[in-house]
Design a protein around this motif. Structure first.
Motif, mmCIF file in Angstrom:
data_model
loop_
_atom_site.group_PDB
_atom_site.id
_atom_site.type_symbol
_atom_site.label_atom_id
_atom_site.label_comp_id
_atom_site.label_asym_id
_atom_site.label_seq_id
_atom_site.Cartn_x
_atom_site.Cartn_y
_atom_site.Cartn_z
ATOM 1 N N LEU A 60 0.879 -1.095 -0.040
ATOM 2 C CA LEU A 60 -0.043 -0.072 0.070
ATOM 3 C C LEU A 60 0.820 1.387 0.220
ATOM 4 N N GLY A 61 1.929 1.454 1.046
ATOM 5 C CA GLY A 61 2.725 2.431 0.932
ATOM 6 C C GLY A 61 3.417 2.471 -0.282
ATOM 7 N N LEU A 62 3.904 1.768 -1.141
ATOM 8 C CA LEU A 62 4.566 2.058 -2.261
ATOM 9 C C LEU A 62 3.462 2.340 -3.360
ATOM 10 N N GLU A 63 2.391 1.860 -3.439
ATOM 11 C CA GLU A 63 1.448 2.379 -4.222
ATOM 12 C C GLU A 63 0.846 3.742 -4.026
ATOM 13 N N GLN A 64 0.959 4.092 -2.731
ATOM 14 C CA GLN A 64 0.422 5.448 -2.311
ATOM 15 C C GLN A 64 1.316 6.261 -2.239
ATOM 16 N N GLY A 65 2.587 6.086 -1.996
ATOM 17 C CA GLY A 65 3.786 7.033 -1.910
ATOM 18 C C GLY A 65 4.003 7.465 -0.350
ATOM 19 N N TRP A 66 3.598 6.464 0.661
ATOM 20 C CA TRP A 66 3.996 6.936 2.008
ATOM 21 C C TRP A 66 5.409 6.880 2.046
ATOM 22 N N GLU A 67 5.660 8.249 2.914
ATOM 23 C CA GLU A 67 7.115 8.279 3.370
ATOM 24 C C GLU A 67 7.590 7.198 4.360
ATOM 25 N N PRO A 68 8.900 7.029 4.260
ATOM 26 C CA PRO A 68 9.435 6.256 5.374
ATOM 27 C C PRO A 68 8.812 6.737 6.585
ATOM 28 N N GLY A 69 8.555 6.019 7.754
ATOM 29 C CA GLY A 69 7.971 6.366 9.135
ATOM 30 C C GLY A 69 6.586 7.024 8.863
ATOM 31 N N ALA A 70 5.860 6.484 8.007
ATOM 32 C CA ALA A 70 4.415 7.159 7.756
ATOM 33 C C ALA A 70 3.721 6.772 8.978
ATOM 34 N N ARG A 71 2.617 7.274 9.360
ATOM 35 C CA ARG A 71 1.864 6.859 10.736
ATOM 36 C C ARG A 71 0.772 6.149 10.131
ATOM 37 N N VAL A 72 0.417 5.035 10.894
ATOM 38 C CA VAL A 72 -0.866 4.045 10.679
ATOM 39 C C VAL A 72 -1.383 4.103 12.120
ATOM 40 N N ALA A 73 -2.559 4.285 12.142
ATOM 41 C CA ALA A 73 -3.355 4.367 13.656
ATOM 42 C C ALA A 73 -4.095 3.092 13.686
ATOM 43 N N ILE A 74 -4.405 2.886 14.975
ATOM 44 C CA ILE A 74 -5.303 1.736 15.554
ATOM 45 C C ILE A 74 -6.388 2.187 16.485
ATOM 46 N N LEU A 75 -7.632 2.001 16.092
ATOM 47 C CA LEU A 75 -8.769 2.261 16.942
ATOM 48 C C LEU A 75 -9.442 1.090 17.398
ATOM 49 N N SER A 76 -9.147 0.504 18.505
ATOM 50 C CA SER A 76 -9.904 -0.449 18.952
ATOM 51 C C SER A 76 -9.661 -0.911 20.221
ATOM 52 N N LYS A 77 -10.494 -1.682 20.891
ATOM 53 C CA LYS A 77 -10.297 -2.064 22.271
ATOM 54 C C LYS A 77 -9.404 -3.252 22.288
ATOM 55 N N ASN A 78 -8.722 -3.718 23.332
ATOM 56 C CA ASN A 78 -7.626 -4.660 23.317
ATOM 57 C C ASN A 78 -8.101 -5.870 22.572
ATOM 58 N N CYS A 79 -7.289 -6.382 22.033
ATOM 59 C CA CYS A 79 -7.417 -7.826 21.453
ATOM 60 C C CYS A 79 -6.034 -8.083 20.685
ATOM 61 N N ALA A 80 -6.096 -9.489 20.224
ATOM 62 C CA ALA A 80 -4.759 -10.095 19.573
ATOM 63 C C ALA A 80 -4.302 -9.347 18.314
ATOM 64 N N TRP A 81 -5.368 -8.974 17.569
ATOM 65 C CA TRP A 81 -5.228 -8.066 16.145
ATOM 66 C C TRP A 81 -4.587 -6.771 16.835
ATOM 67 N N TRP A 82 -4.981 -5.999 17.946
ATOM 68 C CA TRP A 82 -4.222 -4.904 18.085
ATOM 69 C C TRP A 82 -2.800 -5.077 18.229
ATOM 70 N N LEU A 83 -2.397 -6.077 18.872
ATOM 71 C CA LEU A 83 -0.779 -6.702 19.038
ATOM 72 C C LEU A 83 -0.278 -6.719 17.744
ATOM 73 N N MET A 84 -0.894 -7.405 16.930
ATOM 74 C CA MET A 84 -0.274 -7.758 15.701
ATOM 75 C C MET A 84 -0.334 -6.797 14.793
ATOM 76 N N SER A 85 -1.327 -5.821 14.642
ATOM 77 C CA SER A 85 -1.449 -4.603 14.032
ATOM 78 C C SER A 85 0.061 -3.772 14.134
#
Length: 567
Positions: A60-85
Motif C-alpha cells: 500500500l505504501g509503495l502504491e500510495q507514496g507513503w514516506e518512511p515512518g508514515a503513521r498508521v493508526a489503531i482504533l480498537s479495544k484490546n485484542c490479539a489483532w491490536w498487538l499484531m497490527s
C-alpha cells in the motif's frame, strides 16, 4: 547522565523473531470470540499474521507514496489483532498511532489529522456508530474479525488480506533511535498531545521495570485497560514481547469477572476506581465490621482471605499494582489485610510510565516508592515540583517543539507538574510522596491556597463515592463534589445523606481550617468519557467539573447544608 547501550535483541521486533524461532508452537495470546469460544494464537501464528499484514502495508505504501515512518493508526479495544497490527506497522517501517476506543468523533478526527495517519485499523468497538464520523473521508481502513459488523462490511478485512498476501520474509528490524509510536495523552490538561517514543525507549523502560516487577515467561496477564494508554502499552505489550508471557484479553465489561476467572492473572494492574469497585463488591456481601472480625480469627481469617481472592480471580496473583491516579491509603491497607498488597506506581506518558513504584514486600504505603533503576529525580527548590530524567524520556511532542521546550528543562529533565516530598526515613528512604499538582492549587477568598488531591483521597474512602473533586477558587472555603456509585445512587437518600454528613465531618476534622470543606455536593449522574468529566483512564477532568458545576456553586453554598443533592 550516562547512557546505557541497549543490546539489539532487546528491541521489540527482535524479541518477536526470537519467540518465533525458539517457541513457535507455544500459545501466547488468548482471545475470546464470544459465546464462550476462545481463539488461541501461538508465537508462530502471531509472527505469520504480522508478517502478512506488514507485506500488505508495504505494498500500500509503495502504491500510495507513503514516506518512511508514515503513521498508521489503531482504533480498537484490546485484542490479539491490536498487538499484531502494531507489530505489522513496525515491520513495514511505519509508526503506530493508537487511539482510545472511547473517544468522541471530534477527537478521533483531530488525532488522525494531526498525526497525518495514512491508514486506520478499525477493531473491536462498542460505540463505532458515533465514532465513524471522525474518520476523515477517503482514509483507507482495515477491519478485524471482532470489529463491528458494518465496519467488516465496509472495509478490507484482516483475515482476507492475510489469506491472499504472502508473509514478509527475513527479519526486518528498526533501530533503537527510530520512532516507534506516537501516544496521544488522555487530555486531562486540554487537547491531546502526541508523545513520541522510540524503540530504544521501550526496551530501556521494560529492562529497568522488570528489576522491580517480577514478570517471566510463565506469567499471565489480563489485558483490559486500553492499549492506547502508556501503562498497558509498556507493561503488557512490551512485557509480553520481552518475557514471552501469556496475554489473555477481556471480552466485555459484562464478562469481566468471568474473564478474570479465565485468566487467573499472576500479575495484575488496575486503576484506583476498579480496585474500589472490587472492594465495594466484597463489602456488599460481607459488611466491613463483620469482615474485620473474621479476618482476626487465625484459621477462619485465612479461609476468608482465600475465598475472597478466589472470587475476584486474584488468588494466583503474585504482584498487584495500581496507578494512573493516587491510591487512597485506606484502600491499600484494606487489600493488604486481605493478603494482596498493592504496589503503587507513578509515571506519565512522557516517561513511558517508568518513574517510581513501591518495592514488593516493603511497607511503603502512602508513597509511590523509590525511583526505578536508572531514573534520576530532583525537586524544584521553589515550587516543590518533582522533576525526573531517564532513558525512557520522550523524544518530544509531535509537531509541537515549543511545547516540548516548555515540558523539558534546559538540562533535559522532565517537568512532571506534580508537587512531591522525598523521604529520608527508614523503609521510606528515597520514597516519593505526591502531594498535589503544581497547577491544581487554588486560592480561597481568604487568600489561602488549597491542594485538592490529598482532600480527595480522604473523601473517596467512603464506599458510596466512586469519584470526587475538590474545588472552590475564590469562595471562603473549598467544597467537595462527589459522584455516587450505581449501588449508592439506588439507596434511600435520607440514610445515605446522614452517612455522608458524618463522613464529611470526619474528613474535615483532619484538615487545616482553611482546607475544611463547606459542603459536599452529591450527584448520581455518572461521570463518563462521553460527557467529558473523566478521561479514558478514569481521571477526573477538573476543568470540566468546574464548567459543569461551577455556575451553581454559589447557590448551593448559600443553602448552608452539609450535604446537597445536585440532581
Amino acid at each position: 547522565m550516562s547512557t546505557t547501550r541497549l543490546p539489539a535483541d532487546s528491541l521489540a521486533l527482535q524479541r518477536l523473531y526470537a519467540w518465533e524461532l525458539d517457541t513457535p508452537n507455544r500459545v501466547t495470546l488468548r482471545q475470546p470470540m464470544g459465546g464462550g469460544v476462545v481463539k488461541d494464537f501461538t508465537w508462530k501464528e502471531v509472527a505469520d499474521q504480522a508478517r502478512r499484514m506488514a507485506a500488505h502495508l508495504k505494498t500500500l505504501g509503495l502504491e500510495q507514496g507513503w514516506e518512511p515512518g508514515a503513521r498508521v493508526a489503531i482504533l480498537s479495544k484490546n485484542c490479539a489483532w491490536w498487538l499484531m497490527s502494531d507489530l505489522a506497522i513496525w515491520m513495514a517501517g511505519y509508526v503506530s498511532v493508537p487511539l482510545y476506543p472511547t473517544l468522541a468523533a471530534d477527537t478521533i478526527h483531530q488525532i488522525l489529522s494531526h498525526s497525518e495517519s495514512k491508514l486506520l485499523f478499525v477493531g473491536k468497538l462498542d460505540g463505532w456508530e458515533g465514532m465513524r464520523p471522525g474518520v476523515p473521508l477517503g482514509l483507507p481502513c482495515i477491519s478485524y474479525p471482532v470489529s463491528p459488523e458494518d465496519a467488516q462490511d465496509a472495509y478490507d478485512h484482516w483475515d482476507a488480506i492475510c489469506a491472499e498476501t504472502p508473509p514478509l520474509k527475513g527479519k526486518p528490524t528498526r533501530g533503537a533511535d527510530e520512532l516507534a509510536t506516537i501516544i496521544y495523552t488522555s487530555g486531562t490538561t486540554g487537547a491531546p498531545k502526541g508523545v513520541m517514543h522510540s524503540f530504544g525507549n521501550f526496551a530501556w523502560a521494560i529492562g529497568s521495570g522488570l528489576k522491580r516487577i517480577p514478570l517471566t515467561e510463565s506469567d499471565r496477564m489480563l489485558s483490559y485497560l486500553p492499549l492506547a494508554h502508556v501503562v498497558e502499552r509498556a507493561l503488557v505489550e512490551h512485557g509480553w514481547l520481552h518475557t514471552g508471557m501469556t496475554v489473555y484479553f477481556a471480552e466485555s465489561l459484562d464478562t469481566f469477572a468471568a474473564d478474570l476467572q479465565r485468566a487467573r492473572p499472576t500479575v495484575f494492574f488496575s486503576v484506583p476506581r476498579l480496585w474500589t469497585k472490587f472492594q465495594q463488591g466484597v463489602q456488599a456481601k460481607v459488611p466491613q465490621p463483620k469482615l474485620e472480625r473474621l479476618l482476626k480469627l487465625p484459621i477462619i481469617g485465612k479461609l476468608v482471605r482465600r475465598k475472597i481472592l478466589k472470587a475476584l480471580g486474584l488468588d494466583e496473583c503474585k504482584f498487584a499494582a495500581g496507578g494512573a491516579a493516587p491510591m487512597p491509603v485506606a484502600l491499600l491497607k484494606w487489600y493488604r489485610a486481605l493478603g494482596l498488597p498493592i504496589n503503587e506506581g507513578y509515571g506519565m506518558t512522557e516517561n513511558l510510565a517508568l518513574s517510581h513504584i513501591t518495592v514488593p514486600g516493603q511497607d511503603q504505603i502512602g508513597s509511590v516508592g523509590p525511583a526505578y533503576d536508572g531514573v534520576q529525580v530532583r525537586l524544584d527548590p521553589i515550587t516543590g515540583e518533582l522533576q525526573m530524567k531517564s532513558q525512557a524520556l520522550m523524544l518530544g511532542y509531535y509537531k509541537q517543539p515549543e511545547l516540548t521546550a516548555e515540558t523539558l528543562t534546559a538540562d533535559g529533565w522532565l517537568h512532571t507538574g506534580d508537587k512531591a516530598e522525598i523521604s529520608d526515613k527508614g523503609a521510606l528512604a528515597g520514597c516519593v510522596r505526591i502531594t498535589g499538582r503544581v497547577k491544581d492549587l487554588f486560592k480561597t477568598s481568604k487568600g489561602k491556597y488549597v491542594s485538592p488531591a490529598p482532600i480527595e483521597d480522604r473523601l473517596s474512602t467512603h464506599p458510596a463515592i466512586e469519584a470526587c473533586a475538590v474545588t472552590g477558587a475564590n469562595f471562603a472555603q473549598p467544597v467537595g463534589i462527589a459522584m455516587l456509585s450505581p449501588e449508592a445512587a439506588a439507596r434511600d437518600r435520607g440514610a445515605l445523606e446522614q452517612e455522608l454528613a458524618a463522613h464529611l465531618e470526619k474528613v474535615n476534622a483532619r484538615l487545616d481550617p482553611h482546607e475544611q470543606l463547606e459542603c459536599l455536593i452529591v450527584t448520581a449522574t455518572p461521570w463518563t468519557v462521553d460527557n467529558g468529566l473523566i478521561t479514558p483512564t478514569f481521571k477526573v477532568r477538573r476543568n470540566r467539573v468546574d464548567e459543569v458545576y461551577g455556575p451553581r456553586l454559589e447557590n448551593w453554598i448559600g443553602q448552608r447544608r452539609k450535604v446537597i443533592w445536585a440532581d
